[in-house]
Enzyme design. Structure first.
Site, PDB file in Angstrom:
ATOM      1  N   SER A 112       0.854  -1.193   0.000  1.00 46.27           N
ATOM      2  CA  SER A 112       0.000   0.000   0.000  1.00 46.27           C
ATOM      3  C   SER A 112       0.886   1.238   0.000  1.00 46.27           C
ATOM      4  O   SER A 112       2.012   1.205   0.511  1.00 46.27           O
ATOM      5  CB  SER A 112      -0.856  -0.015   1.254  1.00 46.27           C
ATOM      6  OG  SER A 112      -1.340   1.279   1.546  1.00 46.27           O
ATOM      7  N   SER A 113       0.346   2.339  -0.496  1.00 45.19           N
ATOM      8  CA  SER A 113       1.121   3.585  -0.495  1.00 45.19           C
ATOM      9  C   SER A 113       1.395   4.079   0.932  1.00 45.19           C
ATOM     10  O   SER A 113       2.274   4.913   1.133  1.00 45.19           O
ATOM     11  CB  SER A 113       0.396   4.668  -1.295  1.00 45.19           C
ATOM     12  OG  SER A 113      -0.895   4.872  -0.772  1.00 45.19           O
ATOM     13  N   CYS A 114       0.668   3.548   1.925  1.00 45.24           N
ATOM     14  CA  CYS A 114       0.877   4.031   3.308  1.00 45.24           C
ATOM     15  C   CYS A 114       2.159   3.486   3.927  1.00 45.24           C
ATOM     16  O   CYS A 114       2.496   3.843   5.053  1.00 45.24           O
ATOM     17  CB  CYS A 114      -0.322   3.740   4.185  1.00 45.24           C
ATOM     18  SG  CYS A 114      -0.484   2.022   4.629  1.00 45.24           S
ATOM     19  N   TYR A 141      -0.699  -1.201  10.087  1.00 44.42           N
ATOM     20  CA  TYR A 141      -0.873  -1.814   8.767  1.00 44.42           C
ATOM     21  C   TYR A 141       0.409  -1.641   7.949  1.00 44.42           C
ATOM     22  O   TYR A 141       0.886  -2.580   7.296  1.00 44.42           O
ATOM     23  CB  TYR A 141      -2.048  -1.129   8.082  1.00 44.42           C
ATOM     24  CG  TYR A 141      -2.377  -1.621   6.703  1.00 44.42           C
ATOM     25  CD1 TYR A 141      -3.013  -2.837   6.512  1.00 44.42           C
ATOM     26  CD2 TYR A 141      -2.095  -0.849   5.576  1.00 44.42           C
ATOM     27  CE1 TYR A 141      -3.342  -3.275   5.248  1.00 44.42           C
ATOM     28  CE2 TYR A 141      -2.422  -1.270   4.307  1.00 44.42           C
ATOM     29  CZ  TYR A 141      -3.055  -2.484   4.148  1.00 44.42           C
ATOM     30  OH  TYR A 141      -3.377  -2.922   2.884  1.00 44.42           O
ATOM     31  N   LYS A 145       2.933  -4.458   6.198  1.00 44.61           N
ATOM     32  CA  LYS A 145       3.176  -4.462   4.751  1.00 44.61           C
ATOM     33  C   LYS A 145       4.663  -4.283   4.427  1.00 44.61           C
ATOM     34  O   LYS A 145       5.170  -4.872   3.466  1.00 44.61           O
ATOM     35  CB  LYS A 145       2.324  -3.368   4.076  1.00 44.61           C
ATOM     36  CG  LYS A 145       0.842  -3.705   4.051  1.00 44.61           C
ATOM     37  CD  LYS A 145       0.599  -4.924   3.169  1.00 44.61           C
ATOM     38  CE  LYS A 145      -0.839  -5.338   3.078  1.00 44.61           C
ATOM     39  NZ  LYS A 145      -1.031  -6.576   2.286  1.00 44.61           N
ATOM     40  N   PRO A 168       0.083  -0.443  -4.489  1.00 44.23           N
ATOM     41  CA  PRO A 168      -1.008   0.312  -5.107  1.00 44.23           C
ATOM     42  C   PRO A 168      -1.343   1.582  -4.341  1.00 44.23           C
ATOM     43  O   PRO A 168      -1.182   1.651  -3.129  1.00 44.23           O
ATOM     44  CB  PRO A 168      -2.208  -0.643  -5.027  1.00 44.23           C
ATOM     45  CG  PRO A 168      -1.699  -1.933  -4.518  1.00 44.23           C
ATOM     46  CD  PRO A 168      -0.392  -1.662  -3.844  1.00 44.23           C
ATOM     47  N   HIS A 184     -12.946   2.845   3.432  1.00 41.61           N
ATOM     48  CA  HIS A 184     -12.109   3.938   2.948  1.00 41.61           C
ATOM     49  C   HIS A 184     -13.007   5.093   2.494  1.00 41.61           C
ATOM     50  O   HIS A 184     -14.234   4.968   2.449  1.00 41.61           O
ATOM     51  CB  HIS A 184     -11.234   3.457   1.784  1.00 41.61           C
ATOM     52  CG  HIS A 184     -10.152   2.519   2.211  1.00 41.61           C
ATOM     53  ND1 HIS A 184     -10.228   1.164   1.989  1.00 41.61           N
ATOM     54  CD2 HIS A 184      -8.997   2.724   2.873  1.00 41.61           C
ATOM     55  CE1 HIS A 184      -9.153   0.581   2.490  1.00 41.61           C
ATOM     56  NE2 HIS A 184      -8.385   1.502   3.033  1.00 41.61           N
ATOM     57  N   TRP A 207     -15.295  13.638   6.756  1.00 44.03           N
ATOM     58  CA  TRP A 207     -14.417  13.672   7.918  1.00 44.03           C
ATOM     59  C   TRP A 207     -13.217  14.578   7.636  1.00 44.03           C
ATOM     60  O   TRP A 207     -12.675  14.577   6.520  1.00 44.03           O
ATOM     61  CB  TRP A 207     -13.869  12.282   8.236  1.00 44.03           C
ATOM     62  CG  TRP A 207     -14.904  11.299   8.681  1.00 44.03           C
ATOM     63  CD1 TRP A 207     -16.219  11.564   8.976  1.00 44.03           C
ATOM     64  CD2 TRP A 207     -14.712   9.888   8.865  1.00 44.03           C
ATOM     65  NE1 TRP A 207     -16.849  10.395   9.344  1.00 44.03           N
ATOM     66  CE2 TRP A 207     -15.956   9.359   9.285  1.00 44.03           C
ATOM     67  CE3 TRP A 207     -13.623   9.023   8.719  1.00 44.03           C
ATOM     68  CZ2 TRP A 207     -16.118   7.998   9.559  1.00 44.03           C
ATOM     69  CZ3 TRP A 207     -13.780   7.670   8.995  1.00 44.03           C
ATOM     70  CH2 TRP A 207     -15.018   7.171   9.409  1.00 44.03           C
ATOM     71  N   ARG A 214      -5.443  12.826  -2.049  1.00 47.28           N
ATOM     72  CA  ARG A 214      -5.323  11.391  -2.271  1.00 47.28           C
ATOM     73  C   ARG A 214      -5.378  11.089  -3.774  1.00 47.28           C
ATOM     74  O   ARG A 214      -6.057  11.790  -4.535  1.00 47.28           O
ATOM     75  CB  ARG A 214      -6.456  10.622  -1.579  1.00 47.28           C
ATOM     76  CG  ARG A 214      -6.432  10.664  -0.057  1.00 47.28           C
ATOM     77  CD  ARG A 214      -5.274   9.861   0.529  1.00 47.28           C
ATOM     78  NE  ARG A 214      -5.345   9.827   1.973  1.00 47.28           N
ATOM     79  CZ  ARG A 214      -4.839  10.764   2.780  1.00 47.28           C
ATOM     80  NH1 ARG A 214      -4.228  11.804   2.274  1.00 47.28           N
ATOM     81  NH2 ARG A 214      -4.934  10.641   4.088  1.00 47.28           N
TER      82      ARG A 214
HETATM   83  O1  GFB Z   1      -9.557   6.424   2.768  1.00 47.71           O
HETATM   84  P1  GFB Z   1      -9.197   6.804   4.154  1.00 47.71           P
HETATM   85  O2  GFB Z   1     -10.050   6.206   5.229  1.00 47.71           O
HETATM   86  O3  GFB Z   1      -7.715   6.448   4.507  1.00 47.71           O
HETATM   87  O4  GFB Z   1      -9.300   8.407   4.321  1.00 47.71           O
HETATM   88  P2  GFB Z   1      -6.244   7.033   4.190  1.00 47.71           P
HETATM   89  C1  GFB Z   1      -8.744   9.289   3.380  1.00 47.71           C
HETATM   90  C2  GFB Z   1      -9.102  10.719   3.745  1.00 47.71           C
HETATM   91  O5  GFB Z   1     -10.516  10.917   3.556  1.00 47.71           O
HETATM   92  C3  GFB Z   1      -8.824  11.127   5.193  1.00 47.71           C
HETATM   93  C4  GFB Z   1     -11.057  11.562   4.689  1.00 47.71           C
HETATM   94  O6  GFB Z   1      -8.336  12.449   5.208  1.00 47.71           O
HETATM   95  C5  GFB Z   1     -10.206  11.058   5.830  1.00 47.71           C
HETATM   96  O7  GFB Z   1     -10.333  11.888   6.970  1.00 47.71           O
HETATM   97  N1  GFB Z   1     -12.485  11.258   4.784  1.00 47.71           N
HETATM   98  C6  GFB Z   1     -13.480  12.175   4.614  1.00 47.71           C
HETATM   99  C7  GFB Z   1     -13.056  10.070   5.050  1.00 47.71           C
HETATM  100  N2  GFB Z   1     -14.670  11.609   4.816  1.00 47.71           N
HETATM  101  C8  GFB Z   1     -14.437  10.296   5.078  1.00 47.71           C
HETATM  102  C9  GFB Z   1     -15.307   9.214   5.377  1.00 47.71           C
HETATM  103  O8  GFB Z   1     -16.534   9.334   5.437  1.00 47.71           O
HETATM  104  N3  GFB Z   1     -14.697   7.992   5.566  1.00 47.71           N
HETATM  105  C10 GFB Z   1     -13.346   7.813   5.507  1.00 47.71           C
HETATM  106  N4  GFB Z   1     -12.832   6.578   5.697  1.00 47.71           N
HETATM  107  N5  GFB Z   1     -12.501   8.860   5.261  1.00 47.71           N
HETATM  108  C11 GFB Z   1      -5.704   4.543   4.375  1.00 47.71           C
HETATM  109  C12 GFB Z   1      -4.996   3.717   5.401  1.00 47.71           C
HETATM  110  O9  GFB Z   1      -5.381   5.844   4.709  1.00 47.71           O
HETATM  111  O10 GFB Z   1      -5.281   4.314   3.074  1.00 47.71           O
HETATM  112  C13 GFB Z   1      -4.925   2.292   5.010  1.00 47.71           C
HETATM  113  O11 GFB Z   1      -5.676   3.871   6.638  1.00 47.71           O
HETATM  114  C14 GFB Z   1      -4.545   2.108   3.545  1.00 47.71           C
HETATM  115  O12 GFB Z   1      -4.005   1.664   5.835  1.00 47.71           O
HETATM  116  C15 GFB Z   1      -5.359   2.994   2.649  1.00 47.71           C
HETATM  117  O13 GFB Z   1      -3.196   2.368   3.364  1.00 47.71           O
HETATM  118  C16 GFB Z   1      -4.963   2.897   1.197  1.00 47.71           C
HETATM  119  O14 GFB Z   1      -6.032   7.275   2.726  1.00 47.71           O
HETATM  120  O15 GFB Z   1      -5.953   8.192   5.082  1.00 47.71           O
END
Ligand code: GFB
Length: 313
Positions: A112-114, A141, A145, A168, A184, A207, A214
């Site tokens: 993952s990119s993280c 996580y 990875k 990815p 996500h 949020w 992203r």
């Molecule tokens: O996709 P996401 O949960 O994970 O959140 P990451 C990306 C961004 O979207 C963050 C915002 O800045 C969240 O605060 N966001 C806005 C929301 N509204 C929402 C919502 O309703 N739900 C969610 N989930 N986010 C993940 C890692 O990071 O990326 C994993 O936690 C993995 O480990 C994945 O690597 C690809 O992009 O921040």
């Protein structure tokens, strides 16, 4: 495009994690190759070394794709650290060791990119791995990875195994998790915009500040890239699979709203975490091999929404 260095023709290909969004997309894509796809069902707990060993002894795959993982969005990552670290470490270690013990000719591990440092120079090159501290909301996580990448490198160095790893960017598409507590951002926004539209609401909430950037890729593009890499890539360095451009979360929410047909406002809950400010990957090594994504963001969101509607119906 470079000539293939590995052929899938006539091979058995085990896709670990075939029920997930990524694994199921890879299985769909492999139907176009002249190979036999193998999968394991729930009775094979991939966190158990004995179960994985028994499955490999019985099935002896020639090619292994590790798409199995405990995954989730920013909230799930922060609230279930033990699960995210333990499950993903065990899955990677068990599958990579079994693939080696049973003589697999090729293995692709998906990260993952993280895995890259929180404040890595953008766009993020593969060489920035382990050059700085990780983003705290997903470090559990990420550590698992990174261990998977290192396992591939170690088995390659010690045993000459043709094990590769690919990173990815943020993925979305059919088979995604639309549960608002564990998903996500993309599936969350699709659900929120859809429900706001049905309810005739004036707004839906995202949020955080909406400013994090992203990069998003449709999972069918990712599956295409995975098959491409199995055939074209053999190197210890992980390889990035990115889309090439990113959007702010607020821009994404507005785009999702437009695709879904919701014309109200987008509001922000700034008590929720932003996570890493930006993680745009440099995918020039992959592009130099001759691969590029094909599914534009708006088109991909429309496709993901159609699958959401089909699943919700
Ligand atoms: O996709 P996401 O949960 O994970 O959140 P990451 C990306 C961004 O979207 C963050 C915002 O800045 C969240 O605060 N966001 C806005 C929301 N509204 C929402 C919502 O309703 N739900 C969610 N989930 N986010 C993940 C890692 O990071 O990326 C994993 O936690 C993995 O480990 C994945 O690597 C690809 O992009 O921040």
């Amino acid at each position: 495009m470079t000539d293939p260095i590995f052929s899938l023709t006539g091979r058995t290909v085990y896709v670990a994690g075939h029920k997930g969004m990524v694994g199921s997309a890879i299985v769909r894509r492999l139907a176009d190759e002249h190979c036999t796809v193998q999968t394991s069902d729930r009775s094979t707990d991939l966190r158990s070394g004995a179960a994985v060993e028994a499955w490999f002894a019985a099935n002896r795959p020639e090619v292994v794709v590790i798409a199995a993982a405990k995954v989730g969005g920013i909230l799930a990552n922060s609230t279930l650290p033990a699960d995210f670290l333990y499950d993903n470490l065990m899955i990677a270690a068990n599958l990579i060791e079994a693939a080696h013990r049973h003589g697999a000719a090729k293995l692709l591990f998906l990260g993952s990119s993280c895995i890259y440092p929180k404040l890595a120079e953008q766009p993020i090159r593969e060489e920035s791995l382990l050059t700085g501290p990780l983003e705290p909301t997903n470090e559990w996580y990420a550590i698992a990875k990174i261990a998977g990448i290192k396992l591939c490198q170690a088995y390659r160095a010690q045993h000459g195994a043709d094990f590769i790893s690919a990173m990815p960017t943020n993925l979305y598409g059919p088979g995604d998790n639309f549960d608002l507590n564990s998903s996500h951002v993309m599936p969350a926004l699709i659900r929120k915009a859809h429900e706001a539209k049905l309810a005739g609401a004036a707004s839906f909430e995202i949020w955080g500040s909406g400013t994090p950037l992203r990069e998003f890729m449709h999972v069918d593009d990712l599956a295409e890239a995975c098959v491409f890499l199995l055939k074209h890539y053999s190197d210890p360095l992980p390889i990035n699979i990115g889309f090439g451009s990113d959007v702010t979360i607020l821009e994404l929410a507005q785009l999702v709203a437009r695709v879904i047909g919701f014309s109200g406002e987008v509001t922000r809950d700034v008590t929720k975490p932003d996570g890493t400010p930006r993680k745009l990957m440099d995918s020039s090594r992959l592009h130099a091999l001759g691969w590029a994504p094909r599914i534009a963001l708006e088109q991909g969101i429309a496709d993901a929404y159609a699958h959401f509607l089909a699943g919700a119906a």
